[in-house]
Design a protein around this motif. Structure first.
Motif, PDB file in Angstrom:
ATOM      1  N   GLY A  97      23.867  -0.533  96.478  1.00  0.00           N
ATOM      2  CA  GLY A  97      22.835   0.172  95.891  1.00  0.00           C
ATOM      3  C   GLY A  97      22.623   1.049  97.357  1.00  0.00           C
ATOM      4  O   GLY A  97      23.025   0.781  98.337  1.00  0.00           O
ATOM      5  N   LEU A  98      22.031   2.091  96.947  1.00  0.00           N
ATOM      6  CA  LEU A  98      21.944   3.250  98.149  1.00  0.00           C
ATOM      7  C   LEU A  98      20.680   3.261  98.762  1.00  0.00           C
ATOM      8  O   LEU A  98      19.330   2.400  98.176  1.00  0.00           O
TER       9      LEU A  98
ATOM     10  N   ILE B 156      23.873   6.962  91.704  1.00  0.00           N
ATOM     11  CA  ILE B 156      24.885   7.499  92.748  1.00  0.00           C
ATOM     12  C   ILE B 156      24.448   9.144  92.964  1.00  0.00           C
ATOM     13  O   ILE B 156      23.926   9.750  93.846  1.00  0.00           O
ATOM     14  N   THR B 157      24.976  10.161  92.280  1.00  0.00           N
ATOM     15  CA  THR B 157      24.716  10.993  91.954  1.00  0.00           C
ATOM     16  C   THR B 157      23.186  11.460  91.409  1.00  0.00           C
ATOM     17  O   THR B 157      22.929  12.584  92.614  1.00  0.00           O
ATOM     18  N   GLY B 158      22.557  10.816  90.773  1.00  0.00           N
ATOM     19  CA  GLY B 158      21.247  10.880  90.767  1.00  0.00           C
ATOM     20  C   GLY B 158      19.917  11.172  92.048  1.00  0.00           C
ATOM     21  O   GLY B 158      19.326  11.893  92.115  1.00  0.00           O
ATOM     22  N   GLU B 159      20.908  10.109  92.829  1.00  0.00           N
ATOM     23  CA  GLU B 159      19.836   9.899  94.144  1.00  0.00           C
ATOM     24  C   GLU B 159      19.805  10.595  95.147  1.00  0.00           C
ATOM     25  O   GLU B 159      19.895  10.750  96.375  1.00  0.00           O
ATOM     26  N   LEU B 160      21.642  11.208  95.304  1.00  0.00           N
ATOM     27  CA  LEU B 160      22.274  11.771  96.179  1.00  0.00           C
ATOM     28  C   LEU B 160      22.585  13.365  95.921  1.00  0.00           C
ATOM     29  O   LEU B 160      23.557  13.844  95.801  1.00  0.00           O
TER      30      LEU B 160
ATOM     31  N   ASP C 288      28.022   3.917  84.982  1.00  0.00           N
ATOM     32  CA  ASP C 288      26.638   4.231  85.075  1.00  0.00           C
ATOM     33  C   ASP C 288      26.311   4.049  86.797  1.00  0.00           C
ATOM     34  O   ASP C 288      25.685   4.848  87.546  1.00  0.00           O
ATOM     35  N   MET C 289      27.588   3.268  87.524  1.00  0.00           N
ATOM     36  CA  MET C 289      26.705   3.237  88.965  1.00  0.00           C
ATOM     37  C   MET C 289      27.320   5.278  89.490  1.00  0.00           C
ATOM     38  O   MET C 289      26.121   5.743  90.474  1.00  0.00           O
TER      39      MET C 289
END
Ligand code: GDP
Ligand code: GDP
Length: 443
Positions: free
Chosen positions: A272-273, A315-319, A310-311
């Motif tokens: 993950g990030l 990712i979109t949520g965190e970036l 889901d992934m």
């Protein structure tokens, strides 16, 4: 066009970061701060006498703390030599020369790099008695400066500029090629992707020391388009010494991002990030480059029906600041979706260069304003008189408004979404400037 890179090298406490801050501090910037991304003051864009360049303070790049100072300096000098067009070697004129200074001078002298020798902390008019010892370093004429008092800095930069090949930076001979940089922290699979894309041969072909500064460039062709792959991982094979320097991978990414059209931002699907990932992504975003998020090692993830969706959401949520970036799930080992990676990068580079006609844009903005009225404050409402796209790579839009202060962040976001709904601009940030009547539309 790419900006030249200037690196400052020297022992701790000679005044590198003071120098860096004085030079960088004066810059005028239209770059926004990206939320959630902490900024390292190791590398920054600087401007002096209308010339733009990237300045690196190698003092910020610290190898493991067990290293001795000379070993640290050696590592920093190597970083500088790999990445910089010109190196500023700084010594402390008050203290005079030390062994460590002489060691680093030896390293610098042996390489075919332009070096400007700077003696800092000459605060008064008088040069210290041992000033002329500096000629012994064999690095040419020393420049006496006081970073703290900002004296002599202009002369140093003039000398630095005289050693830069501005032609080469301004007229990019690779203008017709799509330049793709592979960025990301160590071990996410950057080299594996490059090797799978290009085949093993190029590893041998490109391993000629000194052909590139910060990375290995490989030209290739696909479906009639010429590309250059900027591989930031390759450098590690040459210089083990800063393998483990985390900050260095960020600096290296900056240098590669600076030269690319599109960055393939690689992350490890099993991890993950991480913070370091976000930092690197934030740099590419702020630089206005095209971005493709590559979720690699996809073969290692246990998949159920919605794993990919889901992934993507995570990712979109965190970036959130780069929700425009397409995401490609790859496996360098199995070769999954690697050709698609290049095709995606190609369409992103096209999007980055796209122009919207002024007529179409204005009717789109008019409609948007009818659907949701512009914000108002104390009875005064924002008016948008006129909009035009005034730049590409990244797309830059200028809005003529009655009062810039009334342009609320959320309304700008709304307009951006409307423009994206109509034109896509997938993979590229788009930038806005707001002008009040009477202001020039020039940047
Ligand atoms: P770095 O470790 O090389 O980045 O050095 P710094 O920029 O942190 O500076 C180390 C110390 O030297 C600080 O206390 C600075 O205030 C001081 N210093 C930096 N430039 C000058 C200067 O031109 N004159 C004097 N007298 N002190 C300076
Ligand atoms: P870099 O440091 O980002 O260039 O990463 P490397 O390309 O050196 O890869 C680091 C490690 O991850 C190596 O052991 C690779 O074999 C492995 N690796 C890279 N890509 C993949 C992948 O898609 N799937 C799996 N299973 N392993 C991978």
């Amino acid at each position: 066009m790419s900006k030249p890179i200037v690196a400052v090298v020297g022992r701790p406490n000679v005044g590198k970061s003071t120098f860096f801050n004085k030079i960088v501090g004066r810059r005028v910037s239209i770059v926004e701060d990206t939320p959630g991304v902490t900024r390292d003051r190791i590398i920054a864009e600087a401007e002096w006498a209308s010339k733009f360049f990237m300045l690196i303070d190698t003092g910020g790049i610290e190898p493991a703390s067990t290293e001795t100072i000379p070993a640290q300096m050696r590592a920093q000098a190597e970083v500088a030599m790999d990445m910089a067009d010109v190196i500023i070697f700084m010594v402390d004129a008050k203290e005079g020369l030390t062994h460590a200074d002489r060691d680093v001078a030896d390293i610098l002298r042996r390489k075919n790099k332009d070096v400007v020798l700077v003696a800092n902390k000459v605060d008064g008019r008088r040069l210290p008695d041992d000033f002329y010892d500096l000629y012994e370093l064999g690095l040419g004429e020393p420049f006496a400066v006081s970073a703290a008092n900002q004296t002599g800095l202009g002369d140093v930069l003039e000398e630095v500029f005289s050693k830069i090949n501005w032609e080469e930076h301004e007229h990019d001979s690779d203008e017709d090629k799509v330049k793709i940089a592979i960025i990301g922290k160590p071990n996410v699979g950057k080299s594996s992707i490059v090797n799978a894309l290009l085949g093993e041969e190029r590893v041998i072909v490109s391993d000629i020391a000194g052909t590139t500064r910060d990375s290995i460039d490989t030209p290739f062709e696909k479906d009639g388009t010429l590309y250059i792959l900027i591989d930031t991982a390759g450098i590690r094979r040459r210089s083990k010494i800063y393998d483990d320097i985390e900050k260095f991978s960020v600096v290296r990414a900056v240098a590669a991002i600076e030269r690319c059209d599109v960055a393939l931002f690689v992350i490890d699907a099993t991890e993950g990030l991480t913070e370091q990932d976000k930092k690197i992504a934030g740099i590419a975003h702020e630089a206005g480059k095209g971005i493709v998020i590559v979720v690699n090692k996809w073969d290692l993830v246990a998949k159920e029906t919605n794993t990919m969706r889901d992934m993507t959401r995570k990712i979109t949520g965190e970036l959130q600041f780069m929700s425009y970036a397409p995401i490609v799930f790859t496996s360098a080992v199995k070769g999954t979706r690697l050709p698609q990676l290049i095709d995606t990068a190609y369409s992103v580079s096209e999007n980055r260069a796209m122009r919207v006609s002024t007529g179409q844009l204005n009717s789109l903005i008019q409609d948007a304003m009818l659907m949701q009225s512009p914000p108002s404050d104390k009875g005064r409402r924002l008016k948008i008189y006129y909009a035009a796209q005034i730049g590409v790579k990244p797309p830059l839009f200028s809005f003529q408004v009655n009062d810039r202060e009334l342009m609320h962040f959320s309304y700008a976001r709304y307009l951006e979404n409307k423009i994206r709904d109509a034109y896509g601009f997938v993979g590229t940030s788009i930038k806005f400037v707001f002008r009040e009547k009477g202001e020039s539309s020039q940047l």
